[in-house]
Design a protein around this motif. Structure first.
Motif, PDB file in Angstrom:
ATOM      1  N   VAL A  91      48.253   7.637  39.125  1.00 36.13           N
ATOM      2  CA  VAL A  91      47.114   8.455  38.706  1.00 36.13           C
ATOM      3  C   VAL A  91      46.147   8.585  39.888  1.00 36.13           C
ATOM      4  N   LEU A 145      42.511   6.866  40.625  1.00 40.15           N
ATOM      5  CA  LEU A 145      42.338   5.684  39.793  1.00 40.15           C
ATOM      6  C   LEU A 145      43.183   4.549  40.354  1.00 40.15           C
ATOM      7  N   HIS A 167      50.384  13.736  37.259  1.00 41.32           N
ATOM      8  CA  HIS A 167      49.040  13.460  36.748  1.00 41.32           C
ATOM      9  C   HIS A 167      48.010  14.149  37.634  1.00 41.32           C
ATOM     10  N   ALA A 207      44.384   4.741  33.177  1.00 38.81           N
ATOM     11  CA  ALA A 207      43.954   5.936  32.465  1.00 38.81           C
ATOM     12  C   ALA A 207      44.141   5.738  30.962  1.00 38.81           C
ATOM     13  N   HIS A 236      43.672   8.358  27.674  1.00 35.93           N
ATOM     14  CA  HIS A 236      43.285   9.762  27.451  1.00 35.93           C
ATOM     15  C   HIS A 236      44.084  10.423  26.351  1.00 35.93           C
ATOM     16  N   PHE A 279      38.978  11.552  28.276  1.00 30.68           N
ATOM     17  CA  PHE A 279      39.612  10.661  29.249  1.00 30.68           C
ATOM     18  C   PHE A 279      38.648   9.523  29.538  1.00 30.68           C
ATOM     19  N   GLU A 331      38.470   5.672  31.919  1.00 24.34           N
ATOM     20  CA  GLU A 331      39.099   4.628  32.712  1.00 24.34           C
ATOM     21  C   GLU A 331      39.012   3.333  31.926  1.00 24.34           C
TER      22      GLU A 331
END
Ligand SMILES: [Cu+2]
Lengths: 566, 286
Positions: free
Chosen positions: A110, A113, A141, A541, A543, A555, A557
């Motif tokens: 991702v 991230l 992603h 992630a 989401h 979404f 974190e």
């Protein structure tokens, strides 16, 4: 419906990748087991590039892996360490995320991230050991590349023998293709959220309802929806108006075919790799025995039909006895089109294709409003705990980006879902899913994190707790803890919620472990919970897997670190 | 824009920031106070507590790789977009000859802030009879409402004039698209405009759009034929066919009536007090 419309839903018989890997479309139609291409082993070279495709009569550029759409099916073996060198030949940064696979964060793919993404012309080497088996998939992603073709099946063969037998094994990957630039699709949704919905209620519907139900009830219902500024036809944001629904990359007209000998047991690995489309899947004339969900074995349950949310996978076994063809029919949830293929003893056979079911209408009960008597209420005033101990987060109150709040959400695990109730078929529900193994982490969750799924249809904003990703702080999990994540769907749409890096152990309404999933579907008006063992350090992630919902802000974190949880 | 107009526009922007309700801007608190156990507590389970080993330094490094500032790029908001709607672009077949009429809106921006453009006007016999342009700054005010502030500049009728604008627009219950706008002119003139639109779906492509607009003024303005109080009512009914969502030709009727002093001014000028016309046009958006 004119010819052009029919052709659009059905696509071209020979639609697909125009040039690339040398296997003709006719070859696929003869039952190539896993779609375009299968790669086995523990070392792979994958190249992300652009390939010309033609699904509707208009050539378009797709984003592909090794030149195919879907990309190659990867067959791995549990316990192996796999190495994947992913080369990016696009002009933009790209990435691959291994959906549902447990791995170190920097292998999760991702950008921003857990890694920097794969720059144009660059290569990223993924390497991780497989600690699980089952049916999964992988996809980009980065931006909206997933919509343009960057997805493919992923199968991890188990070390231990499986608790069911089969003679043949086919991947059935469902997806949605649009000739439009996905950024344009997103912009249209932002400017006119009902752009793709040509199934809205009309004056004619009102007159018909008046004749059927009487003037007052018909009008009262319209007024109730109008008062809320909602539409009961809001089932899917993007429809068959632009989508051609694909099965293993093949249009309905192209008719992907899997061959069998009568009497064989066939394992079908259904994967929903669509950007935005839920599918209702059935094979008229055949019972389907569901043996796994999201790659995890479950107590076999025999059904006629199941709904597959975006990113979910279901493994089913079918046993066609007759020397006849059977249609695999996967209609889009809003009934605006379908993906279709065939199981047949010989190539070139086909069976009747059912007509899509009638248009689906949401009810107040669907949205957790507990029935018609709540029409006309001031939903803005329903902020705090008025109903059954339900509390909405303060960040939802007075928030212009939140258009509604559910009042009486329920788990609804035994509900077949909107448009599938009382259709005369036995439809799979989440209540039917019972894990073949016990809760692998016996601890009672130490705390509960509640998140509300929120949004605003007219502004086309999606979020958790009314806060878009851009404005949100990470959710913090403490390394090693067992916690409960409770989701409340405050919107009128269905959202498949996916947590990376860790399992989502779905519970029933009494807090008992049901089944291990990587994607938990949340119909409108539901409140469902799952447990998480935070055994994976890193930034993950979390989401909605509807691509444009994620893009619009649904979404978060999730940060798992060794500090105390907050 | 001239210097003073620029200054006024800047003031208007400041005004819009000042009148924003606190809630709209500060709803970004992270509130998790919805915790509560499920109806029945989880039964005690017998399965062994898993051994979760402490991570090694290598695992820590793999979990939190150096992203070199990229983490911020991932948190970017929805990009700015441009929307342009030519709602009315039509030929008006009025009692005293034909005219060309337009009404358009547009915005550029994101969910939280948008620059709006509104324009409407009419041309007949090669002359512009009426033309106004609004440049506004808009922010979400409530669930269904946006607040707009800015400037309006009229080049016709009469000598050009500039107004400060304060408006609310949004979706009223039962799907009425509503705009309520207050204008304050340079000379102290004030005006209120209320517009309501509805879309009735005959089919999913054939759409009947009734519209109602009311204008009122604070004081007489004989030079422009405007009287104080309720000055004019305009109603329209347009039937469009959406060939695509973006392209919709239409046919319709429009009806206008002047009231009170405005009607008197019209009579004195030898104009009609009310006017009914057939219209034919096209609706376009991007
Ligand atoms: Cu969603």
């Amino acid at each position: 419906m004119g010819i052009s419309r029919r052709r659009f839903v059905q696509g071209l018989a020979l639609g697909g990748v125009a040039a690339g890997f040398g296997l003709s479309r006719a070859g696929w139609g003869k039952g190539y087991p896993d779609g375009p291409q299968t790669l086995r082993g523990s070392e792979f070279d994958l190249t992300i590039g652009e390939t010309t495709v033609n699904y509707t009569g208009r050539p378009r550029i797709a984003t592909t892996i090794n030149g195919t759409l879907p990309g190659p099916t990867l067959r791995w073996r549990e316990g192996d360490t796999v190495t994947l060198r992913v080369h990016n030949r696009l002009a933009q940064t790209s990435s691959i995320h291994w959906h549902g696979i447990l791995l170190p964060a920097n292998m999760d793919g991702v950008p921003g991230l857990s890694f920097r993404g794969i720059p144009p012309g660059g290569t990223y080497s993924y390497q991780f050991r497989l600690r699980q088996s089952g049916t999964y998939w992988y996809h980009s992603h980065s931006m909206l590349q997933e919509q343009t073709g960057l997805y493919a099946p992923l199968i991890v063969e188990p070390r231990e023998p499986e608790p069911f037998r089969y003679d043949r094994d086919y991947v059935v990957m469902l997806s949605d293709w649009t000739d439009e630039d996905p950024h344009r699709v997103f912009a249209k949704l932002k400017k006119m959220p009902e752009y793709y919905n040509f199934n809205q209620q009309t004056l004619g519907d009102l007159l018909r309802d008046i004749r059927g139900e009487g003037f007052r009830p018909a009008l009262a219902e319209r007024l109730m929806w109008g008062q809320m500024r909602m539409k009961p036809t809001d089932i899917a944001d993007v429809s068959g108006y632009t989508y051609t629904y694909l099965m293993n990359g093949v249009t309905p007209a192209g008719n992907w075919t899997g061959l069998f000998r009568p009497g064989e047991k066939i394992r079908l690995r259904f994967i929903n790799g669509a950007a935005m489309s839920f599918f209702d899947v059935r094979i008229p004339g055949l019972k389907m025995t569901v043996v796994a969900a999201d790659g995890q074995n479950v107590h076999p349950v025999t059904v006629d039909e199941f709904r597959i949310g975006v990113a979910e996978t279901y493994d089913v076994i079918v046993e066609p006895d007759a020397d006849a063809a059977y249609t695999i029919f996967a209609q889009a949830q809003d009934r605006s089109g379908y993906a279709r293929g065939t199981l047949a003893p010989r190539a070139g056979m086909s069976a009747a294709v059912p007509a899509p079911d009638p248009r689906v209408l949401l009810t107040m009960a669907d949205m957790g409003h507990g029935g018609m008597e709540h029409g006309g209420m001031d939903h803005a005033a329903m902020g705090h705990g008025a109903h059954g101990g339900l509390t909405h987060p303060a960040s939802e109150t007075g928030n212009p980006m939140v258009d509604m709040q559910t009042m009486m959400p329920a788990p609804k695990l035994d509900d077949p879902g909107i448009g599938l109730r009382d259709n005369g078929r036995r439809v799979l529900t989440y209540a039917d899913l019972k894990s073949l193994f016990d809760d692998p982490d016996g601890r009672t969750p130490g705390r509960t994190v509640t998140l509300h799924l929120t949004g605003h249809m007219e502004r086309y904003v999606w979020s958790f707790d009314g806060i878009k990703f851009a404005d949100a702080e990470p959710l913090r999990f403490s390394y090693g803890e067992r916690l409960r994540v409770e989701l409340v769907n405050d919107t009128m749409m269905e959202h498949p919620i996916h947590l990376h890096g860790m399992w989502s152990d779905l519970e029933d309404e009494h807090g008992r472990f049901k089944v291990r999933k990587h994607t938990v579907n949340m119909p409108p008006g539901t409140r469902r919970s799952f447990r998480v063992t935070a055994d994976a350090l890193g930034r993950w992630a979390f989401h909605c897997h509807l691509l444009y919902h994620m893009e619009a802000g649904m979404f978060r974190e999730v940060r798992v670190d060794e500090g105390g949880a907050t | 824009m001239t210097g003073p107009q620029m200054l006024r526009f800047a003031l208007a922007l400041g005004l819009s920031a000042a009148v924003m309700p606190a809630g709209a801007a500060e709803d970004t608190h992270h509130g998790h106070h919805g915790h509560e156990p499920p109806a029945t507590a989880a039964p005690a389970q017998q399965a062994p507590v898993p051994q979760i080993p402490a991570p090694t330094d290598a695992e820590r490094a793999a979990a939190f790789p150096d992203l070199d500032g990229m983490e911020h790029a991932h948190g970017m908001d929805t990009p700015d977009m441009l929307y342009l709607l030519l709602d009315q672009f039509e030929w008006v077949d009025a009692d005293h000859g034909g005219a060309l009429r337009w009404e358009a809106i547009g915005w550029w921006g994101n969910d939280e802030r948008r620059l709006w453009l509104r324009t409407e006007g009419e041309r007949a016999d090669g002359e512009t009879g009426r033309a106004e342009l609004q440049l506004l700054f808009g922010r979400p005010l409530a669930r269904w409402w946006d607040l707009l502030t800015g400037l309006r500049h009229d080049t016709e009728p009469g000598p050009s004039q500039t107004w400060l604008v304060l408006g609310v627009q949004g979706l009223a219950p039962y799907w009425f698209e509503t705009e309520a706008t207050l204008f304050v002119g340079e000379s102290g003139q004030s005006s209120l405009r209320l517009e309501v639109e509805y879309e009735l779906l005959l089919t999913n492509r054939l759409i009947l759009q009734p519209l109602l607009e009311i204008n009122a003024y604070g004081e007489d303005d004989p030079a422009r034929g405007l009287g104080s109080g309720l000055a004019s009512t305009e109603a329209g009914l347009r039937l469009r066919y959406e060939i695509r969502r973006e392209i919709a030709p239409y046919l319709g009727v429009s009806w206008e009536k002047r009231h009170g002093d405005s009607a008197d001014f019209a009579r004195q000028a030898g104009e009609d007090v009310s006017d009914t016309a057939l219209v034919a046009g096209i609706r376009l958006w991007y």
